[in-house]
Design an enzyme around this catalytic site. Structure first.
Site, short mmCIF file in Angstrom:
data_model
loop_
_atom_site.label_atom_id
_atom_site.label_comp_id
_atom_site.label_asym_id
_atom_site.label_seq_id
_atom_site.Cartn_x
_atom_site.Cartn_y
_atom_site.Cartn_z
N TYR A 13 53.94 18.56 2.80
CA TYR A 13 52.95 17.48 2.72
C TYR A 13 53.52 16.24 2.04
CZ TYR A 13 49.26 20.34 4.62
OH TYR A 13 48.50 21.09 5.48
N VAL A 91 60.73 20.26 -2.49
CA VAL A 91 60.24 21.62 -2.22
C VAL A 91 59.04 21.94 -3.10
CG1 VAL A 91 62.53 22.39 -1.49
CG2 VAL A 91 61.84 22.70 -3.86
N LEU A 164 51.24 9.99 -3.99
CA LEU A 164 50.33 9.92 -2.85
C LEU A 164 49.24 10.97 -2.98
CD1 LEU A 164 50.68 12.50 -0.67
CD2 LEU A 164 52.78 11.34 -0.18
N GLU A 166 46.58 13.27 -0.59
CA GLU A 166 46.45 13.69 0.80
C GLU A 166 45.20 13.04 1.41
OE1 GLU A 166 46.96 17.93 1.30
OE2 GLU A 166 48.60 17.90 -0.13
N ASN A 225 48.14 13.31 -13.13
CA ASN A 225 47.27 14.30 -12.50
C ASN A 225 46.27 14.87 -13.50
OD1 ASN A 225 48.07 14.03 -9.91
ND2 ASN A 225 49.44 15.80 -9.88
N ALA A 226 46.70 15.06 -14.74
CA ALA A 226 45.78 15.59 -15.74
C ALA A 226 44.63 14.60 -15.99
CB ALA A 226 46.54 15.86 -17.05
N CYS A 277 47.76 20.25 -6.31
CA CYS A 277 48.38 19.64 -7.49
C CYS A 277 47.60 19.78 -8.80
CB CYS A 277 48.62 18.16 -7.23
SG CYS A 277 49.82 17.88 -5.93
N ARG A 443 28.97 17.91 -1.95
CA ARG A 443 29.78 16.68 -1.96
C ARG A 443 28.94 15.43 -2.12
NH1 ARG A 443 35.21 17.04 -2.80
NH2 ARG A 443 35.94 19.01 -1.96
P1 NAD Z 1 54.81 22.18 0.71
O1 NAD Z 1 54.66 23.62 0.39
O2 NAD Z 1 53.90 21.54 1.71
O3 NAD Z 1 56.31 21.90 1.23
C1 NAD Z 1 57.45 22.37 0.59
C2 NAD Z 1 58.46 22.76 1.67
O4 NAD Z 1 59.70 23.07 1.03
C3 NAD Z 1 58.09 23.99 2.48
O5 NAD Z 1 58.00 23.66 3.86
C4 NAD Z 1 59.21 25.00 2.20
O6 NAD Z 1 59.56 25.79 3.33
C5 NAD Z 1 60.34 24.07 1.81
N1 NAD Z 1 61.39 24.74 1.01
C6 NAD Z 1 61.25 25.51 -0.09
N2 NAD Z 1 62.46 25.90 -0.54
C7 NAD Z 1 63.39 25.35 0.29
C8 NAD Z 1 64.80 25.39 0.33
N3 NAD Z 1 65.51 26.05 -0.59
N4 NAD Z 1 65.44 24.73 1.33
C9 NAD Z 1 64.73 24.06 2.27
N5 NAD Z 1 63.38 23.98 2.27
C10 NAD Z 1 62.72 24.62 1.29
O7 NAD Z 1 54.72 21.41 -0.67
P2 NAD Z 1 54.25 19.89 -0.91
O8 NAD Z 1 52.76 19.81 -0.96
O9 NAD Z 1 55.00 19.00 0.00
O10 NAD Z 1 54.75 19.67 -2.42
C11 NAD Z 1 56.11 19.52 -2.72
C12 NAD Z 1 56.24 19.03 -4.15
O11 NAD Z 1 55.64 17.73 -4.26
C13 NAD Z 1 55.55 19.90 -5.19
O12 NAD Z 1 56.32 19.88 -6.37
C14 NAD Z 1 54.24 19.19 -5.44
O13 NAD Z 1 53.73 19.43 -6.72
C15 NAD Z 1 54.64 17.74 -5.30
N6 NAD Z 1 53.54 16.84 -4.89
C16 NAD Z 1 52.65 17.21 -3.94
C17 NAD Z 1 51.65 16.32 -3.54
C18 NAD Z 1 50.65 16.71 -2.49
O14 NAD Z 1 49.72 15.96 -2.29
N7 NAD Z 1 50.80 17.81 -1.78
C19 NAD Z 1 51.58 15.05 -4.10
C20 NAD Z 1 52.52 14.70 -5.06
C21 NAD Z 1 53.50 15.59 -5.45
C1 UDX Z 2 46.23 14.27 -6.26
C2 UDX Z 2 46.49 12.90 -6.91
O1 UDX Z 2 45.38 12.04 -6.64
C3 UDX Z 2 47.77 12.29 -6.36
O2 UDX Z 2 48.05 11.08 -7.04
C4 UDX Z 2 48.91 13.28 -6.58
O3 UDX Z 2 50.10 12.76 -6.06
C5 UDX Z 2 48.59 14.62 -5.94
O4 UDX Z 2 47.34 15.12 -6.46
P1 UDX Z 2 45.27 15.07 -3.92
O5 UDX Z 2 45.13 16.38 -4.61
O6 UDX Z 2 45.97 15.01 -2.62
O7 UDX Z 2 46.03 14.04 -4.87
O8 UDX Z 2 43.81 14.43 -3.68
P2 UDX Z 2 42.76 13.71 -4.66
O9 UDX Z 2 42.17 12.58 -3.92
O10 UDX Z 2 43.31 13.43 -5.98
O11 UDX Z 2 41.63 14.83 -4.80
C6 UDX Z 2 41.83 16.04 -5.51
C7 UDX Z 2 40.53 16.82 -5.56
O12 UDX Z 2 39.58 16.18 -6.41
C8 UDX Z 2 39.85 16.96 -4.20
O13 UDX Z 2 39.31 18.24 -4.06
C9 UDX Z 2 38.76 15.92 -4.26
O14 UDX Z 2 37.67 16.22 -3.42
C10 UDX Z 2 38.36 16.01 -5.73
N1 UDX Z 2 37.71 14.78 -6.21
C11 UDX Z 2 38.40 13.62 -6.26
C12 UDX Z 2 36.39 14.84 -6.64
O15 UDX Z 2 35.76 15.90 -6.61
N2 UDX Z 2 35.80 13.69 -7.11
C13 UDX Z 2 36.46 12.50 -7.17
O16 UDX Z 2 35.87 11.51 -7.60
C14 UDX Z 2 37.81 12.46 -6.72
#
Ligand code: NAD
Ligand code: UDX
Length: 466
Positions: A13, A91, A164, A166, A225-226, A277, A443
């Site tokens: 993601y 990852v 970012l 989602e 995030n916290a 997260c 919601r």
């Molecule tokens: P994800 O699980 O969607 O993707 C991670 C990918 O890494 C997987 O497809 C997995 O197969 C791959 N992977 C793992 N080990 C590997 C290796 N050794 N070689 C190659 N590929 C490998 O995870 P994500 O949601 O993209 O999150 C990734 C990181 O970013 C996490 O640390 C998360 O906390 C952080 N993050 C996530 C978000 C979010 O909104 N999802 C936002 C900000 C930061």
């Molecule tokens: C979060 C952070 O916002 C982003 O900056 C970080 O990189 C990844 O974690 P995300 O988890 O993708 O992003 O979505 P976010 O919009 O933060 O929502 C998180 C959860 O909180 C969702 O379940 C959302 O529905 C809930 N939420 C958010 C509420 O219940 N009320 C709000 O006012 C805002």
């Protein structure tokens, strides 16, 4: 130093959308996203853009423009590492499910594997960028692994956490509030920082690119995030008080949000926050505080999680209590399974816990979500191990049409704030439901007055029953 070739390890993601935008905005740089998950890479390469493994508004257009030009998805991790000047590690870093720190600390095994693979393969100097969210001081462990290869290759480590959210990933990536880059305060470290600044400067205004030391950058991500999750738990705590006192949480949120010091964003009461997260990162923060012996700091942040658990439990308890203290054999329709709208991601979604609680009360659940696939929903439930997978499939059914999902149902629960729910023919839905027909809006998106006129008995988070 001009970067010509980027490799990103992890096509999830974060890795997928982030690097797709880098490739779109930097046509002069070759960007290769690699992953060990073959089916994920195949989906990223699918001609049919509706099959991309991540659903994000606008992502298909970005991929369409850059894929095959300077954006590539591959399972050949070694080759991509070898060719790259800059390697992003993107990852997953889930909560540990075993050993020391189980249930709290971030599991860094995937990060370490990446570092070892980079160390083994690299024949030329590289900048390694932590894109994953990591505990403060992880960069020193990565550095340690990379510096002991004995082959003379020099590595610079940068921290560049991703902010970012989602559902709005592309928008967030195209115009971020800030880009944060942490690095060493040495000449080489500063050069590496500049190389990454130059990449972002292709589309991000310079004043929004913030550079710090490594530890500040790593810790800022957990802190952001916290703070965000804390706001949701704070408004959710007040939602319970509103329901008891006759106040309305939307009115309270509006009133406090107009205070410039508080601000109006992130004050939407809900059935509880989900996503991959918030919980993971706060648990990690709590663990780090505990390891430094900071009990009060740890307890303070842990309360954000406890409040969130309470909110999910209280929502399902309320459904049971309202349906005359039993839901055994009753049909309950879930509108929404994703953790928020505009994503197909379900990690830590409140819907999972609410469903599990209701299934334990022997309810029959019908789920409709516009983007989440059937296998994902069953996998989420099976993962809890609360009952056998046959029982889960027997008690919970998935429908691809909201009207079918609500036929003969006793109650509808809104678990995700998908916009389309507001456009439904609620009279039609009411007419084919069991009476009295209940709606539990977790919601706060539906117009309760309108629904009441149709005949529904309504409960809305933060304003109680009407
Ligand atoms: P994800 O699980 O969607 O993707 C991670 C990918 O890494 C997987 O497809 C997995 O197969 C791959 N992977 C793992 N080990 C590997 C290796 N050794 N070689 C190659 N590929 C490998 O995870 P994500 O949601 O993209 O999150 C990734 C990181 O970013 C996490 O640390 C998360 O906390 C952080 N993050 C996530 C978000 C979010 O909104 N999802 C936002 C900000 C930061
Ligand atoms: C979060 C952070 O916002 C982003 O900056 C970080 O990189 C990844 O974690 P995300 O988890 O993708 O992003 O979505 P976010 O919009 O933060 O929502 C998180 C959860 O909180 C969702 O379940 C959302 O529905 C809930 N939420 C958010 C509420 O219940 N009320 C709000 O006012 C805002």
């Amino acid at each position: 130093m001009k970067i010509k070739n980027i490799c990103c390890i992890g096509a999830g993601y974060v890795g997928g959308p982030t690097m797709a935008v880098v490739a779109q905005k930097c046509p002069h740089i070759k960007v290769t996203i690699v992953d060990i998950n073959e089916s994920r890479i195949a989906a990223w390469n699918d001609e049919d853009l509706s099959k991309l493994p991540v659903f994000e508004p606008g992502l298909d257009e970005v991929v369409k423009e850059a894929r095959g030009r300077n954006l590539f998805f591959s399972t050949d991790v070694d080759k991509a590492i070898d060719e790259a000047d800059m390697i992003f590690i993107s990852v997953n870093t889930p909560t540990k499910t075993y050993g020391k720190g189980k249930g709290m600390a971030a599991d860094l095994k995937y990060i370490e594997l990446c570092a070892r693979q980079i160390a083994k393969i690299s024949k030329s100097n590289k900048i390694v960028v932590e894109k994953s969210t990591l505990p403060v001081r992880t960069a020193s462990a990565i550095k340690n692994i990379l510096e002991h290869t004995g082959n003379g290759v020099q590595f610079q480590i940068l921290s560049n956490p991703e902010f970012l959210a989602e559902g709005t990933a592309i928008e967030d990536l195209l115009s971020p509030d800030r880009v944060l880059i942490g690095g060493d305060n040495t000449i080489e470290g500063q050069k590496a920082i500049q190389a990454l600044v130059d990449i972002y400067a292709n589309w991000v205004p310079k004043e929004r690119i913030l550079t710090t030391n490594l530890w500040s950058s790593e810790l800022s991500k957990l802190t952001a995030n916290a703070f965000l999750a804390q706001r949701v738990s704070s408004i959710n705590a007040m939602s319970e008080l509103c329901e008891k006192s006759g106040a309305d949480i939307n009115e309270v949120a509006k009133a406090i949000g107009m205070d410039g010091r508080i601000g109006s964003k992130f004050l939407k009461a809900s059935v509880g926050f989900g996503g991959s997260c918030f919980q993971k990162d706060i648990l990690n923060l709590v663990y780090i505080a505990k390891t430094y012996g900071l009990k009060e700091v740890a307890d303070y942040w842990e309360q954000v999680i406890l409040m969130n658990e309470h909110q999910k439990k209280r929502f399902s308890d309320n459904i049971v209590n309202t349906l005359y203290n039993t839901v055994s054999g009753k049909k309950i329709t879930f509108f929404g399974w994703a953790f928020k709208k505009d994503t197909n991601d379900t990690r830590e979604s409140a819907a999972i816990q609410v469903a599990d609680n209701l299934l334990s009360e022997q309810a029959n659940i019908l789920v409709y979500d516009p983007k989440v696939i059937e296998e994902r929903i069953y996998a989420d439930l099976d993962y809890l191990n609360s009952r056998t997978s046959e029982e889960n499939r027997d008690l919970l059914k998935i429908k691809t049409n909201p009207y079918e999902a609500s036929k003969n149902s006793h109650a509808i629960a809104i678990l995700t704030e998908w916009d389309e729910f507001k456009t439904y023919d609620w009279v039609k839905i009411y007419n084919h439901m069991n009476k009295p027909a209940f709606i539990f809006d977790g919601r706060g998106i539906l117009d309760m007055e309108e629904l009441k006129k149709i005949g529904f008995v309504c409960y809305k988070i933060g304003s109680g029953s009407k």
